[in-house]
Enzyme design. Structure first.
Site, PDB file in Angstrom:
ATOM      1  N   TYR A  16       9.500 -12.245 -21.016  1.00  0.00           N
ATOM      2  CA  TYR A  16       8.154 -12.054 -21.557  1.00  0.00           C
ATOM      3  C   TYR A  16       8.115 -12.453 -23.041  1.00  0.00           C
ATOM      4  O   TYR A  16       8.988 -12.059 -23.823  1.00  0.00           O
ATOM      5  CB  TYR A  16       7.742 -10.586 -21.370  1.00  0.00           C
ATOM      6  CG  TYR A  16       6.452 -10.248 -22.082  1.00  0.00           C
ATOM      7  CD1 TYR A  16       5.296 -10.994 -21.861  1.00  0.00           C
ATOM      8  CD2 TYR A  16       6.395  -9.202 -22.990  1.00  0.00           C
ATOM      9  CE1 TYR A  16       4.126 -10.707 -22.523  1.00  0.00           C
ATOM     10  CE2 TYR A  16       5.214  -8.904 -23.648  1.00  0.00           C
ATOM     11  CZ  TYR A  16       4.085  -9.668 -23.419  1.00  0.00           C
ATOM     12  OH  TYR A  16       2.920  -9.383 -24.082  1.00  0.00           O
ATOM     13  N   LYS A  61       1.852  -2.500 -15.665  1.00  0.00           N
ATOM     14  CA  LYS A  61       1.770  -3.459 -14.562  1.00  0.00           C
ATOM     15  C   LYS A  61       1.743  -2.728 -13.210  1.00  0.00           C
ATOM     16  O   LYS A  61       0.803  -2.009 -12.933  1.00  0.00           O
ATOM     17  CB  LYS A  61       2.918  -4.446 -14.692  1.00  0.00           C
ATOM     18  CG  LYS A  61       3.066  -5.031 -16.122  1.00  0.00           C
ATOM     19  CD  LYS A  61       1.868  -5.829 -16.525  1.00  0.00           C
ATOM     20  CE  LYS A  61       1.744  -6.229 -17.983  1.00  0.00           C
ATOM     21  NZ  LYS A  61       2.758  -6.034 -18.949  1.00  0.00           N
ATOM     22  N   ARG A 118       3.917  15.271 -29.475  1.00  0.00           N
ATOM     23  CA  ARG A 118       4.726  14.054 -29.687  1.00  0.00           C
ATOM     24  C   ARG A 118       6.105  14.249 -29.053  1.00  0.00           C
ATOM     25  O   ARG A 118       6.683  13.349 -28.484  1.00  0.00           O
ATOM     26  CB  ARG A 118       4.834  13.722 -31.184  1.00  0.00           C
ATOM     27  CG  ARG A 118       5.788  12.576 -31.472  1.00  0.00           C
ATOM     28  CD  ARG A 118       5.549  11.863 -32.807  1.00  0.00           C
ATOM     29  NE  ARG A 118       5.157  12.721 -33.893  1.00  0.00           N
ATOM     30  CZ  ARG A 118       5.964  13.583 -34.532  1.00  0.00           C
ATOM     31  NH1 ARG A 118       7.230  13.694 -34.178  1.00  0.00           N
ATOM     32  NH2 ARG A 118       5.507  14.341 -35.508  1.00  0.00           N
TER      33      ARG A 118
HETATM   34  O1  P1T Z   1       2.346  -5.120 -22.464  1.00  0.00           O
HETATM   35  P1  P1T Z   1       3.369  -4.032 -22.526  1.00  0.00           P
HETATM   36  O2  P1T Z   1       3.051  -2.860 -21.670  1.00  0.00           O
HETATM   37  O3  P1T Z   1       3.738  -3.679 -23.926  1.00  0.00           O
HETATM   38  O4  P1T Z   1       4.701  -4.624 -21.830  1.00  0.00           O
HETATM   39  C1  P1T Z   1       5.410  -5.709 -22.334  1.00  0.00           C
HETATM   40  C2  P1T Z   1       6.120  -6.429 -21.221  1.00  0.00           C
HETATM   41  C3  P1T Z   1       7.460  -6.210 -21.026  1.00  0.00           C
HETATM   42  N1  P1T Z   1       8.148  -6.819 -20.032  1.00  0.00           N
HETATM   43  C4  P1T Z   1       7.539  -7.654 -19.187  1.00  0.00           C
HETATM   44  C5  P1T Z   1       8.331  -8.309 -18.091  1.00  0.00           C
HETATM   45  C6  P1T Z   1       6.174  -7.916 -19.308  1.00  0.00           C
HETATM   46  O5  P1T Z   1       5.601  -8.737 -18.430  1.00  0.00           O
HETATM   47  C7  P1T Z   1       5.439  -7.301 -20.363  1.00  0.00           C
HETATM   48  C8  P1T Z   1       3.995  -7.582 -20.582  1.00  0.00           C
HETATM   49  N2  P1T Z   1       3.561  -8.767 -19.992  1.00  0.00           N
HETATM   50  C9  P1T Z   1       2.316  -9.283 -20.035  1.00  0.00           C
HETATM   51  C10 P1T Z   1       1.293  -8.706 -20.675  1.00  0.00           C
HETATM   52  C11 P1T Z   1       2.134 -10.543 -19.292  1.00  0.00           C
HETATM   53  O6  P1T Z   1       0.998 -10.912 -18.955  1.00  0.00           O
HETATM   54  O7  P1T Z   1       3.143 -11.184 -18.993  1.00  0.00           O
END
Ligand code: P1T
Length: 385
Positions: A104, A201, A52
């Site tokens: 988001y 992403k 961790r």
């Molecule tokens: O899904 P996660 O890895 O927890 O990330 C969150 C997040 C944070 N910031 C941005 C700009 C994002 O696009 C996202 C996640 N977005 C999607 C899942 C989406 O389809 O827009």
């Protein structure tokens, strides 16, 4: 990298933070699938005591993340929202955050549905204008949270201008750099204190992992965030770290194609007489075009658009009619995705709030992948009909 020479950005993607495994010579960082590490005497170990707190595969990834964002320290988290959560834990009840009014939906949900009840106060402003940020600052403002380009309206914030205001007022600036990726934009170079990524992403790039990242330059900020990472425990496993390390090695090549395809798809949509509006910062008449040109290396592969016939039936018909482009949340993978923010990724934002900020019920978002662009344009045209 083993020496101090400055390499080009593509070389950096492949080599930053990564060295062959010293025990075997393995060129790829091994997946250290272990929870603990044997100690020769209590407290005497080889740098790792419990996974961790630290894991060699995660460490290699964190070093790579720092290298490609031109930062000093990287920290990896179990998701993008876990990384955002760690930033909020730097704050205390009564502190105020100025956040983008277009971002988001999950970030908004974390702010409003989780942190408001712990006494944090969020003010949402249109960050196209830096004055809106300056005017929202109070004595309690501790953090500015911005996303640029924004999800889903592709708004652009002038990072250097916001950083100057934040610095003058002793406020932290965190930039969610997910849409741009470190290949197109490096907010630390422009004065930001923290860069956040949903590594799910473009960094991962293959829609096979959920992960988040923070990158900073300041050692005491790193130590605070590391303490939170270790104490709260939202850490990614070594296998996921390996996948993102592998993803990063092709980030520059993939992003070049995302950008090239994105530009062609944006123009094709603009030329489609059934399309009312296309949101993409590469257009000269986009309000953030000049700033995007200044702070980004290219315009990316994220595009949103609205149809002239924006009736719910027609919007749904188009979303369900693509054959190659899959209807799904997420973005930044090699395959193209289509998404309906109002009911999918941004459904957690109250409708009234969304509409006020320009996110209409008819908005359609595209993550343009790296397929043959002619196939993507043909698919979109047949779906739009
Ligand atoms: O899904 P996660 O890895 O927890 O990330 C969150 C997040 C944070 N910031 C941005 C700009 C994002 O696009 C996202 C996640 N977005 C999607 C899942 C989406 O389809 O827009």
């Amino acid at each position: 990298m083993a020496n101090n020479k400055q390499y080009g950005i593509g070389t950096n993607m492949i080599h930053a933070g990564v060295t062959p495994d010293p025990s075997t010579g393995a060129i790829m960082t091994p997946i250290f699938q272990t929870s603990t590490y044997v100690q020769s005497a209590p407290g005497e170990h080889q740098g790792y005591d419990y996974s961790r707190a630290g894991n060699p595969t995660r460490q290699a990834l964190e070093d790579a993340l720092a290298g490609i964002e031109n930062g000093k320290f990287g920290l990896a988290f179990g998701s993008g929202v876990a990384a955002t959560d760690a930033v909020l834990r730097l704050l205390a009840p009564g502190d105020e955050i100025i956040a983008a009014n277009d971002m988001y939906g999950g970030t908004y949900r974390l702010f409003e549905k989780v942190y408001v009840k712990f006494g944090l106060k969020f003010t949402y402003v249109d960050m196209k204008s830096v004055d809106n940020i300056a005017n929202a600052i109070t004595a309690n403002t501790k953090l500015v949270w911005t996303e640029t380009p924004t999800n889903p309206l592709i708004n652009i914030t002038d990072i250097a201008a916001v950083a100057a205001i934040a610095k003058k007022n002793n406020i932290l600036l965190c930039v969610d750099n997910t849409f741009a990726s470190p290949y197109l934009q490096n907010p630390l170079n422009l004065g930001a204190d923290i860069v956040m990524h949903s590594a799910t992403k473009y960094l991962g790039g293959h829609s096979d992992v959920v992960m988040g990242a923070l990158i900073v330059n300041d050692k005491s900020l790193r130590d605070e965030l590391f303490f939170i990472q270790k104490s709260v425990g939202a850490v990614p496993g070594p296998q996921d770290c390996f996948l993102v390390l592998r993803g990063i090695k092709t980030l520059h090549v993939r992003m070049d194609r995302h950008c090239e395809n994105g530009a062609k798809v944006a123009h094709a949509l603009k030329n489609n007489d059934k399309v009312a509006k296309v949101y993409w910062a590469g257009f000269e008449d986009h309000p953030g075009h000049e700033i995007a040109k200044k702070q980004m290396r290219n315009f990316g592969g994220m595009i949103s658009f609205e149809l002239k016939d924006d009736s719910p039936e027609n919007v749904k018909r188009v979303l369900c009619s693509t054959k190659l482009i899959a209807l799904a949340e997420s973005l930044g993978g090699v395959e193209s995705l289509i998404n309906h923010p109002a009911t999918m990724t941004h459904a957690s934002i109250p409708r009234e709030e969304r509409i006020k900020n320009g996110l209409t019920d008819g908005l359609i978002r595209l993550s343009v992948g790296i397929e043959d662009v002619a196939d993507l344009i043909e698919d979109l045209n047949q779906a739009i009909g």
